[in-house]
Design a protein around this motif. Structure first.
Motif, PDB file in Angstrom:
ATOM      1  N   ASP A 113      43.677  51.386  37.455  1.00  0.00           N
ATOM      2  CA  ASP A 113      43.367  52.077  36.205  1.00  0.00           C
ATOM      3  C   ASP A 113      41.938  51.803  35.737  1.00  0.00           C
ATOM      4  OD1 ASP A 113      43.721  49.441  35.585  1.00  0.00           O
ATOM      5  OD2 ASP A 113      45.070  49.790  33.889  1.00  0.00           O
ATOM      6  N   GLY A 114      41.092  51.390  36.661  1.00  0.00           N
ATOM      7  CA  GLY A 114      39.687  51.132  36.342  1.00  0.00           C
ATOM      8  C   GLY A 114      38.827  51.434  37.549  1.00  0.00           C
ATOM      9  N   GLU A 115      37.659  50.835  37.581  1.00  0.00           N
ATOM     10  CA  GLU A 115      36.743  51.060  38.694  1.00  0.00           C
ATOM     11  C   GLU A 115      37.052  50.100  39.834  1.00  0.00           C
ATOM     12  OE1 GLU A 115      31.937  51.073  39.674  1.00  0.00           O
ATOM     13  OE2 GLU A 115      32.655  50.889  37.606  1.00  0.00           O
ATOM     14  N   ILE A 116      37.169  50.631  41.034  1.00  0.00           N
ATOM     15  CA  ILE A 116      37.413  49.816  42.218  1.00  0.00           C
ATOM     16  C   ILE A 116      36.147  49.808  43.070  1.00  0.00           C
ATOM     17  CG2 ILE A 116      38.712  49.614  44.375  1.00  0.00           C
ATOM     18  CD1 ILE A 116      41.111  50.798  42.955  1.00  0.00           C
ATOM     19  N   SER A 117      35.649  48.620  43.333  1.00  0.00           N
ATOM     20  CA  SER A 117      34.486  48.464  44.205  1.00  0.00           C
ATOM     21  C   SER A 117      34.985  48.197  45.619  1.00  0.00           C
ATOM     22  CB  SER A 117      33.610  47.306  43.720  1.00  0.00           C
ATOM     23  OG  SER A 117      32.657  46.960  44.706  1.00  0.00           O
ATOM     24  N   ILE A 118      34.793  49.170  46.510  1.00  0.00           N
ATOM     25  CA  ILE A 118      35.200  48.978  47.899  1.00  0.00           C
ATOM     26  C   ILE A 118      34.395  47.841  48.526  1.00  0.00           C
ATOM     27  CG2 ILE A 118      35.517  50.078  50.137  1.00  0.00           C
ATOM     28  CD1 ILE A 118      37.291  51.145  47.878  1.00  0.00           C
ATOM     29  N   GLU A 119      33.157  47.698  48.080  1.00  0.00           N
ATOM     30  CA  GLU A 119      32.324  46.599  48.581  1.00  0.00           C
ATOM     31  C   GLU A 119      32.944  45.248  48.222  1.00  0.00           C
ATOM     32  OE1 GLU A 119      27.658  45.107  48.498  1.00  0.00           O
ATOM     33  OE2 GLU A 119      28.313  46.742  47.194  1.00  0.00           O
ATOM     34  N   LYS A 120      33.456  45.123  46.999  1.00  0.00           N
ATOM     35  CA  LYS A 120      34.096  43.871  46.582  1.00  0.00           C
ATOM     36  C   LYS A 120      35.390  43.643  47.350  1.00  0.00           C
ATOM     37  CE  LYS A 120      35.514  41.299  42.460  1.00  0.00           C
ATOM     38  NZ  LYS A 120      35.570  41.312  40.972  1.00  0.00           N
ATOM     39  N   ALA A 121      36.160  44.701  47.573  1.00  0.00           N
ATOM     40  CA  ALA A 121      37.392  44.573  48.352  1.00  0.00           C
ATOM     41  C   ALA A 121      37.070  44.100  49.764  1.00  0.00           C
ATOM     42  CB  ALA A 121      38.133  45.902  48.394  1.00  0.00           C
ATOM     43  N   ALA A 122      36.011  44.653  50.348  1.00  0.00           N
ATOM     44  CA  ALA A 122      35.608  44.254  51.690  1.00  0.00           C
ATOM     45  C   ALA A 122      35.158  42.795  51.721  1.00  0.00           C
ATOM     46  CB  ALA A 122      34.490  45.166  52.190  1.00  0.00           C
ATOM     47  N   GLN A 123      34.486  42.351  50.670  1.00  0.00           N
ATOM     48  CA  GLN A 123      34.070  40.952  50.599  1.00  0.00           C
ATOM     49  C   GLN A 123      35.276  40.027  50.597  1.00  0.00           C
ATOM     50  OE1 GLN A 123      31.627  40.880  47.083  1.00  0.00           O
ATOM     51  NE2 GLN A 123      29.810  41.660  48.139  1.00  0.00           N
ATOM     52  N   LYS A 124      36.337  40.425  49.901  1.00  0.00           N
ATOM     53  CA  LYS A 124      37.556  39.623  49.884  1.00  0.00           C
ATOM     54  C   LYS A 124      38.201  39.576  51.264  1.00  0.00           C
ATOM     55  CE  LYS A 124      38.711  40.154  44.994  1.00  0.00           C
ATOM     56  NZ  LYS A 124      38.713  38.700  44.709  1.00  0.00           N
ATOM     57  N   ALA A 125      38.020  40.664  52.040  1.00  0.00           N
ATOM     58  CA  ALA A 125      38.545  40.700  53.399  1.00  0.00           C
ATOM     59  C   ALA A 125      37.579  40.080  54.410  1.00  0.00           C
ATOM     60  CB  ALA A 125      38.840  42.143  53.805  1.00  0.00           C
ATOM     61  N   CYS A 126      36.405  39.639  53.911  1.00  0.00           N
ATOM     62  CA  CYS A 126      35.386  38.983  54.740  1.00  0.00           C
ATOM     63  C   CYS A 126      34.875  39.895  55.862  1.00  0.00           C
ATOM     64  CB  CYS A 126      35.911  37.673  55.320  1.00  0.00           C
ATOM     65  SG  CYS A 126      36.257  36.426  54.075  1.00  0.00           S
TER      66      CYS A 126
END
Length: 287
Positions: free
Chosen positions: A19-32
């Motif tokens: 329900d907000g902004e999703i940063s795919i870059e941040k998600a990828a960082q979490k997945a390393c």
């Protein structure tokens, strides 16, 4: 396991921010891994592009909110739609009815649950592979731009790549590329590279060579690295199934992590019904 935890952390982050902004870059960082590699891996394992998965999850939650009495305009804005018209179009594509009808009781709606990564016993189908350190080499050929800044749609890319191969073959360029080949790996190469901003990629059809670059072609430098090499055979489209098994079955238990760099497909012959090929994945040993 560490790989599963990282991937599920990325999924949890996206789920918490539907329900907000999703940063795919941040998600990828979490997945390393890089943004491009994360989206590519997700599409192979789950079977739909990441952007489509997020759209389905948002529209699923939107239906819940509408049935709880929220206004259509509020729900549309909550899940990133600038206008009721755009929201109505997306909602109907998933549920087959308008958002206003979804507010009524006894209405049939569709729900797409969140995915999670788990370790599953698949059976006893073996996977052949070898770990090899290779010297760097130079390849020359033609390339196409894949991906955009916000998404990597594997289905779209597959169609684009198929058309690119057809154009290259019909123009006689594959024969010219093969004639230039004079060093390992011996075979027609498909090289996928990540852009410098990690948000997209290039796809080359090329061969390893030290010959000059002909007009209209480009070169790509493949650095010295350690590779996990997986052999396969079948129709050229079967290579997608091999990628899926590599991502979902081999890598999580291998003791290796992906290196965010070049990936290579080596086509060892041109048999269109039972082609022999190899997938080269760059790896680093887990510390």
């Amino acid at each position: 396991m560490e790989w599963l935890k990282r991937m599920n952390d990325a999924l949890s982050y996206m789920e918490d921010n539907l329900d907000g902004e999703i940063s795919i870059e941040k998600a990828a960082q979490k997945a390393c891994c890089s943004q491009y590699h994360f989206q590519r891996m997700f599409s192979y394992i789950i079977g739909v592009p990441l952007s489509e998965y997020l759209r389905r999850r948002r529209i699923t939650k939107a239906a819940f909110d509408l049935q709880n009495g929220d206004k259509v305009i509020d729900v549309a804005l909550r899940y990133g739609y600038d206008s009721p018209t755009a929201f109505n179009r997306a909602f109907q594509a998933i549920h087959g009815i308008s958002p206003s009808l979804a507010q009524k009781s006894d209405t049939v709606l569709k729900a797409f649950p969140p995915v999670s990564f788990q370790m599953t016993i698949k059976g006893v189908t073996e996977m052949d592979y070898r770990i090899v350190e290779k010297e760097g080499f130079r390849a020359v050929g033609v390339r196409i731009d894949l991906g955009v800044d916000t998404e990597v749609d594997m289905e779209k890319n597959f169609k684009t790549i198929t058309a690119f191969w057809e154009e290259t073959i019909n123009a006689g360029l594959t024969k010219q590329i093969v004639k230039m080949m004079n060093s390992e790996p011996y075979g027609l190469l498909a090289v996928s590279t990540t852009k410098e901003d990690n948000k997209g990629g290039f796809y080359y059809i090329c061969s390893a060579t030290d010959k000059p670059v002909p007009d209209g072609m480009l070169e790509v430098q493949v650095p010295k690295h350690t590779w996990a090499i997986f052999p396969g055979s079948g129709h050229p489209s079967s290579i997608g199934d091999l990628f899926k098994r590599i991502y979902s079955e081999w890598q999580p238990t291998s003791g290796y992590e992906w290196a965010d760099m070049i990936e290579i497909e080596v086509y060892l012959d041109d048999d269109e019904t039972n082609m022999r090929y190899e997938v080269w994945m760059p790896v680093v040993k887990k510390s």
